[in-house]
Design an enzyme around this catalytic site. Structure first.
Site, PDB file in Angstrom:
ATOM      1  N   ASP A   1     -85.553  32.572 127.170  1.00 27.42           N
ATOM      2  CA  ASP A   1     -85.629  33.540 126.289  1.00 27.42           C
ATOM      3  C   ASP A   1     -84.748  34.638 126.775  1.00 27.42           C
ATOM      4  O   ASP A   1     -83.957  34.579 127.846  1.00 27.42           O
ATOM      5  CB  ASP A   1     -87.237  34.212 126.315  1.00 27.42           C
ATOM      6  CG  ASP A   1     -87.163  35.358 125.285  1.00 27.42           C
ATOM      7  OD1 ASP A   1     -86.535  35.308 124.059  1.00 27.42           O
ATOM      8  OD2 ASP A   1     -87.751  36.331 125.519  1.00 27.42           O
ATOM      9  N   LYS A   2     -84.210  35.712 125.772  1.00 25.30           N
ATOM     10  CA  LYS A   2     -83.242  36.601 126.369  1.00 25.30           C
ATOM     11  C   LYS A   2     -84.093  38.090 126.654  1.00 25.30           C
ATOM     12  O   LYS A   2     -84.283  38.327 127.780  1.00 25.30           O
ATOM     13  CB  LYS A   2     -82.140  36.798 125.201  1.00 25.30           C
ATOM     14  CG  LYS A   2     -81.373  37.774 125.666  1.00 25.30           C
ATOM     15  CD  LYS A   2     -80.246  38.231 124.589  1.00 25.30           C
ATOM     16  CE  LYS A   2     -80.860  39.168 123.207  1.00 25.30           C
ATOM     17  NZ  LYS A   2     -80.973  40.321 123.778  1.00 25.30           N
TER      18      LYS A   2
ATOM     19  N   THR B   1     -83.219  32.770 121.442  1.00 21.05           N
ATOM     20  CA  THR B   1     -83.577  34.068 121.288  1.00 21.05           C
ATOM     21  C   THR B   1     -83.655  34.556 119.723  1.00 21.05           C
ATOM     22  O   THR B   1     -83.117  33.620 118.942  1.00 21.05           O
ATOM     23  CB  THR B   1     -82.565  35.242 122.075  1.00 21.05           C
ATOM     24  OG1 THR B   1     -83.049  36.583 121.616  1.00 21.05           O
ATOM     25  CG2 THR B   1     -81.070  34.920 121.494  1.00 21.05           C
ATOM     26  N   GLY B   2     -84.603  35.405 119.729  1.00 20.29           N
ATOM     27  CA  GLY B   2     -84.690  35.897 118.000  1.00 20.29           C
ATOM     28  C   GLY B   2     -83.768  36.736 117.854  1.00 20.29           C
ATOM     29  O   GLY B   2     -83.638  37.276 116.727  1.00 20.29           O
TER      30      GLY B   2
ATOM     31  N   PHE C   1     -92.496  48.337 109.940  1.00 22.24           N
ATOM     32  CA  PHE C   1     -91.599  47.414 110.434  1.00 22.24           C
ATOM     33  C   PHE C   1     -92.251  46.055 110.186  1.00 22.24           C
ATOM     34  O   PHE C   1     -93.266  46.052 110.751  1.00 22.24           O
ATOM     35  CB  PHE C   1     -90.756  47.435 111.725  1.00 22.24           C
ATOM     36  CG  PHE C   1     -89.879  46.541 112.166  1.00 22.24           C
ATOM     37  CD1 PHE C   1     -88.333  46.478 111.771  1.00 22.24           C
ATOM     38  CD2 PHE C   1     -90.592  45.322 112.806  1.00 22.24           C
ATOM     39  CE1 PHE C   1     -87.746  45.328 112.250  1.00 22.24           C
ATOM     40  CE2 PHE C   1     -89.669  44.392 113.370  1.00 22.24           C
ATOM     41  CZ  PHE C   1     -88.385  44.390 112.722  1.00 22.24           C
TER      42      PHE C   1
END
Length: 1099
Positions: A443-444, A729-730, A596
């Site tokens: 993941d980032k 990553t997202g 959000f």
């Protein structure tokens, strides 16, 4: 909502029917989910307020954690008894109406609200453990062998020679399982014994779900509830949800307005009201329901959403709250989101299993050959069984025990390594996997980066302010508020420069004010030893203020507005206070908040300025969605791209002024949409979108997520070790690409191929052809394009991607991450390792052959779901290069040596039987056969788990050593065959030597051959060891001493007077030298003329 993987929580039994009518009152709570008490509460439950425990206080033995465990026997059912029994009240979930304080009005039974993480109960423990052991063929094989000794025709010796080894193996397993069950039971008991209070018409009643009360620092919300009222004067409370969704930031929760206005908590039971709630489901991020009060005129209807809920497993971090129970037991959101992770079996274990199958084939062949050489005379089928028993040592019963104990040692060594502090081994069954990783998927955010945001850039279109020019922003803000406070009379004939200056100041001020107002951040005041909390809150004391929000980006933005002069000092449910550089307080009323979401990618707020009465709608969000909302401009897209290339997270901020009439019209439509039960979210989104048009673009903000310590050298090490790194990553494409360059995931000399956005088969075909023509370049692809490619050209895409030195997948959904891991495993057959730190990485971590969780700012969910938990990404290098490499090489040596030990004695038995006319008579009986694989050779052989070929510093310095292991050479058919040949050679030499040199008595053959065999095994261990450890020397001497000492008691098998003679000593010495010396010579020659790669570094 994303499916969260966690340990199974079982509700059992029919109790808990009264849950629906309950009202609960709770104080601050901790993180442990547990029992609400028998009946799940016919009324309210209260726990005295406590200070919220810090994140570090979260223990990893919390039942609803994603800790790895074996597959449960009851995997078909989530809880209760079996499906056929009606007592569980198991039926399809349906919506419900819950009356406050009237449990008798409930329309359905509720599951019992208890935690049970045990795999067995008192009665099923022993049968269950034995079943799980004997469902494997080889354990069943040894059981059948032992049982066959009860048949007189098949008996070869004393019963204990077969039952003692089997009993030892089973005892180790039963003790390990019992320890785990007891730990599990104690955890469940602690949670289920939690103290609670009920709010009833007679007042509050205190009690416990089991006998006796207990004090607990960590307490939690015990069931899914609707938030009715709070003791906090701002009319809201904070919730910590890190055990539910992996996010450590506090969430704001709001009570039902109607019940919050009641004078006291006991009035809740006096009013006639009910909650209508949707059926239980797994979505932890959404809820649809309504609250109705019938005894008021007119009746009150309020819509309920996720902001009014308190889910089980969450922590109330401020004040005291009262709630009504909606769901219990197996209907809890947290329980419905649990699932059993797949039971991981290491590749090494599968390879060993394959070798034992070959050995079983050899056992059958040898037995058949022996009977065939007797020409199948007489009752030949009984002879086959006797030979199968006689040569049963070919398959070593001690192999699994040795390997399992070895894994425990490796896990202990990893935990004790001071250079990777805080590392936890959650799955001790697969440490060898760490030594053979070919693909690392990471993941980032929070894994490669720190998840600590720093405000770097404010862009107004014509001018941009960086870190070095923030003082200019500060002076603009100061000038605006000093002008306002002085309020000078209008001056005619202002110079052009002054006008420009004033225009720029007002633009900067509008942007900063928007950033200071458009967020979900709440300032919290804590006592600092000098000032108490109440005083700090009253005077807005800077030193006592802490910002809490659901996103670190938002906190960074608010901290920045404070640094330039506009400070957020107060906030509650309906208002916000800002402090100007001059100390003046600006008051704003919050009219609406649009939080959000991952779908909308934006958040909005409507506020009224108390001093002027102006109503303003502020919005901020990602550039892809905001581009269509703001008025046309020619710089937004270009500047967003520029900032993203610098590795900044970009947010677009905009505003729109509303008249009172416009707002009243919007509010009426919005309230109507929120009350609808069907398609509520769609209707609400439509109403909000009617406002989101032609908004005035104010500014862009750029926030940087800094890299973790030593990420670059770690990635460099992994690359040199032959491991290909993929980043999933997202985040957006530009930011992901920039981080990849920044972290040196993509080297300076490599090209980057950015895969164009494709939507159909034709476009994917063309883009794949374009990519095929490029060589040695990193690939960057978005989740949408990836989905299209995998749909039409899965094989071709994976073939090309696997050739890339690095791959970056951006905008990836959690399910996509797991899909990529699965495809890599299927297409390449190589081992994968997934690293992540958030709840969205859990599926990827559990799908990979080896999952590593980083304990980060996003909570503990990933680290609890993983096989190994580390505190920093840089520790991964040592975990793989040192511990992974050592574990694999040690287990390979140990397994082959245990097989060698068994084959030696089996070869001797075969030679003995063939010499004596193929008789099925055992060579060694009774204690000799047991002692051989236990006290005489066990310690030296097991000491191989301490062996290492190079020092850990050398392994880290030369990661190329790791690359050798990827070919699987330490344990292969070639090495297995070599050990088989060594065993046959040594077994034959010892047996033939003993037969040639014995004088008169059969007992002399036993004495000579057995002593030579023990000495040969001890010398072979010494030959195999590469780096001596003091424990190895102790083990060798201890074993030899044990054998010499036991000779006194073995007069039944060995002639004690014969072994004291010189004749015995020279015969044993000659046989041992002939069996071992050639191997020592071969080892020396091989090291001289074909040295292994590591020996060049240690010389």
């Amino acid at each position: 909502g994303p499916r969260l993987r966690a340990r199974r929580c079982r509700g059992s039994g029919p109790r808990g029917g009264e849950a629906g009518g309950g009202v609960k009152q709770r104080g601050q709570a901790g993180a442990e989910p547990g029992r609400t008490g028998p009946g799940a509460g016919a009324a309210g439950k209260r726990i005295p307020p406590r200070s919220a425990p810090p994140a570090a206080a979260m223990t990893d033995n919390i039942p609803l954690q994603p800790v790895r465990q074996k597959k449960r026997m009851d995997s078909k059912h989530r809880g209760g008894c079996c499906e056929c029994l009606r007592c569980c009240g198991r039926r399809d979930p349906r919506p419900r109406t819950v009356w406050l304080g009237h449990p008798e009005k409930r329309d359905q039974r509720y599951p019992r609200n208890v935690i049970n993480n045990q795999k067995y109960n008192f009665f099923t423990f022993l049968p269950g453990v034995l079943f799980n052991q004997f469902k494997y063929f080889f354990n069943l094989y040894f059981l059948l062998l032992a049982c066959s000794q009860f048949v007189v025709e098949m008996r070869l010796g004393a019963l204990y020679t077969y039952w003692v080894p089997l009993g030892f193996v089973l005892a180790v397993t039963v003790i390990r399982e019992a320890a785990e069950e007891i730990r599990c039971y104690m955890r469940d008991k602690e949670v289920n014994s939690q103290i609670y209070s009920k709010l009833t018409a007679r007042g509050r009643l205190r009690g416990s779900s089991t006998a006796g009360a207990r004090r607990s620092v960590n307490q939690r919300v015990p069931a899914d509830m609707i938030f009715l009222r709070t003791s906090e004067k701002n009319g809201s409370c904070f919730l910590r949800t890190d055990q539910l969704d992996g996010e450590t930031d506090w969430k704001l929760r709001l009570p039902v307005t109607c019940t919050q206005r009641l004078p006291t908590a006991s009035d809740l039971l006096q009013i006639r009201s009910y909650v209508y709630a949707e059926e239980p489901n797994i979505d932890i991020h959404n809820f649809v329901g309504t609250f109705t009060r019938e005894d008021s005129d007119p009746s009150v209807n309020e819509s309920l959403s996720i902001e009014n809920t308190l889910w089980a497993s969450t922590v109330i971090a401020s004040g005291t709250v009262v709630g009504v129970v909606l769901y219990t037991g197996r209907e809890l959101r947290s329980v419905m989101n649990t699932s059993n992770p797949r039971s991981k079996i290491g590749l090494f274990d599968l390879e060993v299993n394959c070798l034992t199958k070959i050995l079983f084939g050899a056992l059958v062949v040898v037995s058949l050959v022996m009977v065939a050489l007797q020409h199948f005379a007489g009752r030949w089928y009984l002879q086959i069984i006797r030979f199968l028993l006689l040569f049963s040592n070919i398959i070593p019963i001690s192999l699994r025990v040795n390997l399992d104990m070895g894994k425990i040692v490796y896990s202990w060594v990893i935990r004790r390594d001071s250079k990777i502090p805080g590392t936890v081994v959650r799955s001790s069954t697969i440490p060898e996997q760490l030594g053979r990783i070919s693909y690392l998927l990471t993941d980032k955010t929070g894994t490669l980066t720190q998840n600590e945001m720093v405000f770097k850039r404010l862009h107004l279109g014509t001018v941009a302010y960086g870190l070095d020019s923030m003082d200019e922003v500060q002076s603009h803000i100061f000038s605006i508020y000093t002008q306002q406070s002085q309020d000078p009379p209008a001056v005619k004939g202002l110079t052009l420069a002054t006008k420009v200056r004033k225009t720029m100041s007002s633009r900067v001020h509008e942007a900063v004010k928007a950033i200071a107002l458009c967020h979900n951040v709440t300032p919290v005041y804590e006592s600092n030893g000098v000032t108490d909390q109440a005083e700090a809150e009253r005077h807005y004391e800077d030193s006592c203020r802490v910002y809490q929000a659901s996103s670190p980006d938002e906190v960074a933005l608010v901290q920045w507005t404070e640094s330039v002069g506009l400070t957020l000092v107060g906030r509650d449910q309906s208002s916000m206070q800002l402090r100007t550089p001059g100390g003046h307080i600006l008051n704003f009323t919050i009219l609406q908040i649009f939080p959000f979401t991952y779908e909308s990618k934006r958040m909005g707020i409507i506020v009224r300025d108390e001093s002027t009465g102006e109503i303003t709608f502020y919005m901020k969000g990602a550039d892809v969605v905001m581009a269509g909302i703001v008025q046309y401009n020619d710089w937004l897209e270009e500047e967003c791209g520029n900032m993203a290339r610098e590795g900044l997270r970009v947010l677009v901020v905009a505003k729109k002024s509303l008249t009172e009439e416009q707002y009243q019209d919007f509010e009426a439509r919005y309230v109507q949409a929120k009350l609808s039960v069907h398609d509520r979210s769609l209707k609400v989104a439509t109403v909000i979108e009617s406002l989101e048009m032609e908004m005035e673009l104010l500014c862009l903000t750029g926030v940087e997520d800094q890299l973790q310590a030593d990420v670059r050298p770690t990635l460099e090490t992994l690359r040199n070790a032959g491991i290909k790194v993929w980043m999933l990553t997202g985040d957006k494409l530009e930011t992901a690409t920039c981080t990849a360059k920044n972290a040196h995931l993509v080297t300076r000399t490599q090209d980057i191929h950015i895969f164009r956005l494709v939507t159909n088969r034709g476009e994917a075909h063309l883009e794949l052809n374009a990519f095929r023509r490029k060589h040695d370049c990193a690939l960057v692809i978005s989740g949408d394009s990836l989905e299209v490619c995998l749909k039409y050209y899965e094989y071709e895409f994976m073939e090309l991607a696997c050739q890339c030195p690095a791959v970056v997948c951006c905008r990836c959904a959690p399910t996509q991450k797991a899909q990529i891991v699965r495809l890599l495993q299927e297409r390449t057959g190589k081992l994968t390792c997934a690293v992540g730190d958030g709840g969205n990485d859990v599926s990827m971590i559990q799908e990979a052959d080896c999952g590593v969780g980083v304990e980060g700012k996003e909570g503990k969910q990933a680290s609890l779901a993983a096989d190994f938990s580390i505190t920093q990404f840089k520790h991964l290098g040592r975990l793989l290069m040192v511990h992974g490499r050592n574990s694999y090489k040690r287990s390979a040596a140990l397994s082959q040596f245990v097989i060698h030990r068994s084959l030696c004695i089996s070869t001797m038995q075969a030679v003995f039987s063939s010499v004596f006319y193929f008789a099925s008579v055992p060579l060694y009986q009774g204690f000799l056969i047991i002692g051989y694989s236990t006290i005489y050779t066990m310690f030296p052989v097991f000491s191989l788990v301490l062996d290492k070929d190079v020092k850990s510093e050398v392994a880290m310095l030369y990661p190329e050593l790791y690359k050798d292991l990827l070919k699987g050479r330490p344990l292969s058919y070639k090495t297995f065959l070599i050990w088989v040949l060594i065993s046959i050679y040594q077994g034959s030499i010892i047996m033939y030597g003993a037969l040639l040199l014995f004088e008169s008595e059969f007992v002399h053959i036993v004495a000579i051959s057995f002593t030579s065999l023990i000495l040969t095994e001890l010398l072979m261990v010494a030959l195999t060891i590469q780096t001596w450890h003091w424990l190895m020397i102790v083990a060798e001497l201890l074993s030899l001493s044990c054998y010499i000492a036991s000779l006194v008691f073995l007069h039944e098998f060995i002639d004690v007077y014969f072994i004291a003679t010189l004749s015995f000593l020279w015969k044993v010495t000659v046989i041992t030298l002939v069996s071992c010396l050639p191997l020592y010579v071969l080892k020396y020659l091989r090291r001289r003329f074909s040295p292994p790669s590591y020996s060049k570094l240690t010389s």
